[in-house]
Design a protein around this motif. Structure first.
Motif, PDB file in Angstrom:
ATOM      1  N   THR A 167       0.842  -1.194   0.000  1.00  0.00           N
ATOM      2  CA  THR A 167       0.000   0.000   0.000  1.00  0.00           C
ATOM      3  C   THR A 167       0.879   1.246   0.000  1.00  0.00           C
ATOM      4  OG1 THR A 167      -1.780  -1.116   1.194  1.00  0.00           O
ATOM      5  CG2 THR A 167      -1.761   1.299   1.269  1.00  0.00           C
TER       6      THR A 167
ATOM      7  N   HIS B   6       1.218   5.177   0.946  1.00  0.00           N
ATOM      8  CA  HIS B   6       0.654   6.121   1.911  1.00  0.00           C
ATOM      9  C   HIS B   6       1.145   7.532   1.577  1.00  0.00           C
ATOM     10  CE1 HIS B   6      -0.558   2.809   4.673  1.00  0.00           C
ATOM     11  NE2 HIS B   6       0.535   2.248   4.209  1.00  0.00           N
TER      12      HIS B   6
ATOM     13  N   SER C  56       3.790   0.279   2.706  1.00  0.00           N
ATOM     14  CA  SER C  56       3.676  -0.726   3.759  1.00  0.00           C
ATOM     15  C   SER C  56       3.118  -2.024   3.200  1.00  0.00           C
ATOM     16  CB  SER C  56       2.763  -0.228   4.894  1.00  0.00           C
ATOM     17  OG  SER C  56       1.396  -0.279   4.498  1.00  0.00           O
TER      18      SER C  56
ATOM     19  N   GLN D 246       0.916  -5.657   4.755  1.00  0.00           N
ATOM     20  CA  GLN D 246       0.131  -6.088   5.907  1.00  0.00           C
ATOM     21  C   GLN D 246       0.274  -7.589   6.116  1.00  0.00           C
ATOM     22  OE1 GLN D 246      -3.854  -4.800   4.786  1.00  0.00           O
ATOM     23  NE2 GLN D 246      -4.413  -6.888   4.220  1.00  0.00           N
TER      24      GLN D 246
ATOM     25  N   ARG E 135      -1.809  -6.344  10.879  1.00  0.00           N
ATOM     26  CA  ARG E 135      -0.916  -5.236  11.191  1.00  0.00           C
ATOM     27  C   ARG E 135      -0.194  -4.779   9.929  1.00  0.00           C
ATOM     28  NH1 ARG E 135       0.665  -3.814  16.509  1.00  0.00           N
ATOM     29  NH2 ARG E 135      -1.136  -4.168  17.836  1.00  0.00           N
ATOM     30  N   ARG E 136       0.063  -3.469   9.821  1.00  0.00           N
ATOM     31  CA  ARG E 136       0.798  -2.916   8.687  1.00  0.00           C
ATOM     32  C   ARG E 136       2.240  -2.606   9.091  1.00  0.00           C
ATOM     33  NH1 ARG E 136      -1.858  -1.920   4.221  1.00  0.00           N
ATOM     34  NH2 ARG E 136      -4.144  -1.754   4.235  1.00  0.00           N
TER      35      ARG E 136
ATOM     36  N   ASN F 137       7.712  -3.923  15.886  1.00  0.00           N
ATOM     37  CA  ASN F 137       6.370  -3.355  15.789  1.00  0.00           C
ATOM     38  C   ASN F 137       5.838  -2.962  17.152  1.00  0.00           C
ATOM     39  OD1 ASN F 137       5.991  -6.014  16.622  1.00  0.00           O
ATOM     40  ND2 ASN F 137       4.073  -6.254  15.526  1.00  0.00           N
TER      41      ASN F 137
ATOM     42  N   ASN G  92      -2.095   4.066  10.899  1.00  0.00           N
ATOM     43  CA  ASN G  92      -2.342   2.619  10.965  1.00  0.00           C
ATOM     44  C   ASN G  92      -1.144   1.758  10.553  1.00  0.00           C
ATOM     45  OD1 ASN G  92      -5.086   3.056  11.740  1.00  0.00           O
ATOM     46  ND2 ASN G  92      -5.589   3.446   9.585  1.00  0.00           N
ATOM     47  N   VAL G  93       0.026   2.363  10.411  1.00  0.00           N
ATOM     48  CA  VAL G  93       1.250   1.588  10.176  1.00  0.00           C
ATOM     49  C   VAL G  93       2.006   1.519  11.495  1.00  0.00           C
ATOM     50  CG1 VAL G  93       3.420   1.418   8.897  1.00  0.00           C
ATOM     51  CG2 VAL G  93       1.356   2.277   7.766  1.00  0.00           C
TER      52      VAL G  93
END
Length: 435
Positions: free
Chosen positions: A38, A40, A49, A51, A64-65, A77, A195-196
């Motif tokens: 993805t 961003h 990122s 997932q 999780r990203r 993470n 959300n990363v």
């Protein structure tokens, strides 16, 4: 005549030898592992990122990203280590994983194998414990790839899951990997996209993600195709075999050049000997290092190289109207006049590689639309004393298919797929049944 005991021993030996032959000859139904990428644009610069599904509370899992980083020595993470994990013991908004003790060999190996120390990091000690744990935990330093700031996380055991694939579609089968990563505090993710909450180590480190895979066919080749839009994903592959976009195997477009090592980095480097613009060659000084980056947004050139590129590019684009540059770029053009688009098509920029191959940067990867009316050459001045003479950034990777062959130390590159009427968004993520 063989005794009964000898007969049994012979029979067992025969069975075991054929059993191991069968294991050695086993060919799994997939040729690669596949993960969507993805783009961003909600951070200071575009970032990318992937997932994963992560284990959570033993009986549950969570998506999780992870930010793609070709320099990170190991995965880390936003999670917490917990020595006694059982259903319901972990809060719903957290990811709980098992700790690695400072007395376990993994702790020593991670610390000693990650020899490139950031001066901003604190010394690692064995003084911390978890309540009820009884053993010391294993603090390790993590470096934010965007800000460069350092913090400490705790080494863990963690399960990550990704899809298997035949190179055309993901299968419904899951590849489960147990890794040694690190849990870092939430403050470590400053400047990350929304959300990363993790960093994927895509480097050559002995503790990068692929080092925990248990089959050679997916351990030694990493291929990625960064998307140019946020609306549709690109793709990351681990493994050999064909990779199909619109029913075309894009590995057939790859040219190869050696990967070079750098004494203070787990990142990837290639040899660039020249930069060619419309048949005029700009020589790159010997011993200039060229780094490949998934964090830097645009290709950065040391000032002496940058000035020559700007001078030559200005000469071959005299017919276009220049405008005041918009930072961080140094050469910009007007792309519209009275509401009509120019259709700015500029000459290719070729990176001449040390083995005689060339990586072509066409208009889609050289010109960045900065405002509605202004487009800029997407190369940046890195300063007179930059550590690396050339850092190839992510804008130049978009809609290019690239492949890192870690076994043979080679880098494969396609140049822009757009010239083939293909983009990185063309991999089909529709899941199909595995054999």
């Amino acid at each position: 005549m063989l005794s009964f005991l000898q007969l049994i021993v012979t029979l067992l030996a025969f069975i075991l030898s054929h059993k191991y032959e069968a294991i050695a000859e086993y060919v799994p139904p997939y040729s690669s592992l596949v993960v969507p990428i993805t783009k961003h644009t909600d951070a200071a610069t575009p970032l990318y990122s992937v997932q994963f599904e992560t284990s959570w509370d033993i009986t549950r899992s969570k998506i999780r990203r992870f930010l793609i980083d070709t320099d990170a020595p190991f995965i880390w993470n936003d999670c917490i280590v917990q020595w006694n994990i059982y259903p319901g013991s972990c809060p719903d908004n957290l990811l709980c994983v098992s700790p690695v003790s400072c007395e376990e060999y993994q702790c020593t190996q991670v610390r000693t194998s990650i020899s490139f120390k950031n001066p901003s990091c604190q010394p690692e000690t064995n003084s911390s414990t978890l309540p009820g744990w009884g053993y010391c935990t294993c603090p390790v330093n993590v470096v934010n790839p965007i800000t460069g700031s350092c913090s400490q996380g705790l080494l863990n055991y963690e399960d990550l899951m990704l899809s298997t694939s035949n190179g055309m579609n993901p299968f419904d089968g899951i590849y489960d990997v147990t890794i040694n990563g690190a849990c870092a505090p939430s403050s470590s993710f400053e400047s990350f996209p929304a959300n990363v909450t993790g960093v994927l180590a895509l480097s050559s480190s002995p503790y990068s993600f692929q080092s925990f895979f248990f089959q050679d066919q997916v351990m030694y080749r990493i291929s990625l195709c960064l998307p140019s839009t946020t609306s549709t994903p690109g793709v990351l592959f681990y493994g050999n075999g064909p990779k199909y976009f619109k029913n075309v195997d894009v590995t057939s477009y790859l040219s190869y050049t050696p990967l070079l090592k750098h004494p203070d980095s787990f990142g990837y480097f290639i040899g660039v000997s020249s930069i060619v613009i419309k048949k005029r060659s700009i020589e790159v000084p010997m011993n200039t290092t060229t780094k490949l980056s998934t964090i830097e947004p645009y290709t950065t050139l040391r000032t002496d190289i940058y000035n020559q590129v700007i001078r030559r590019f200005s000469m071959v684009t005299k017919r276009f109207r220049t405008v005041k540059p918009i930072a961080p770029f140094g050469l910009c053009y007007k792309s519209y006049t009275n509401g009509t688009e120019y259709g700015l098509k500029v000459p290719d920029i070729d990176f001449g590689l040390e083995n005689g191959k060339k990586w072509t940067v066409s208009t889609a990867n050289s010109m960045k639309q900065v405002t509605k009316d202004v487009v800029c050459l997407a190369f940046v001045d890195g300063g007179a004393t930059s550590e690396h003479g050339i850092v190839i950034g992510t804008f130049q990777f978009e809609d290019n298919f690239v492949s890192f062959d870690l076994k043979n130390s080679t880098f494969g590159f396609s140049s822009s797929l757009l010239s083939k009427q293909i983009s990185c968004a063309n991999f089909n993520f529709t899941t199909i049944a595995s054999n």
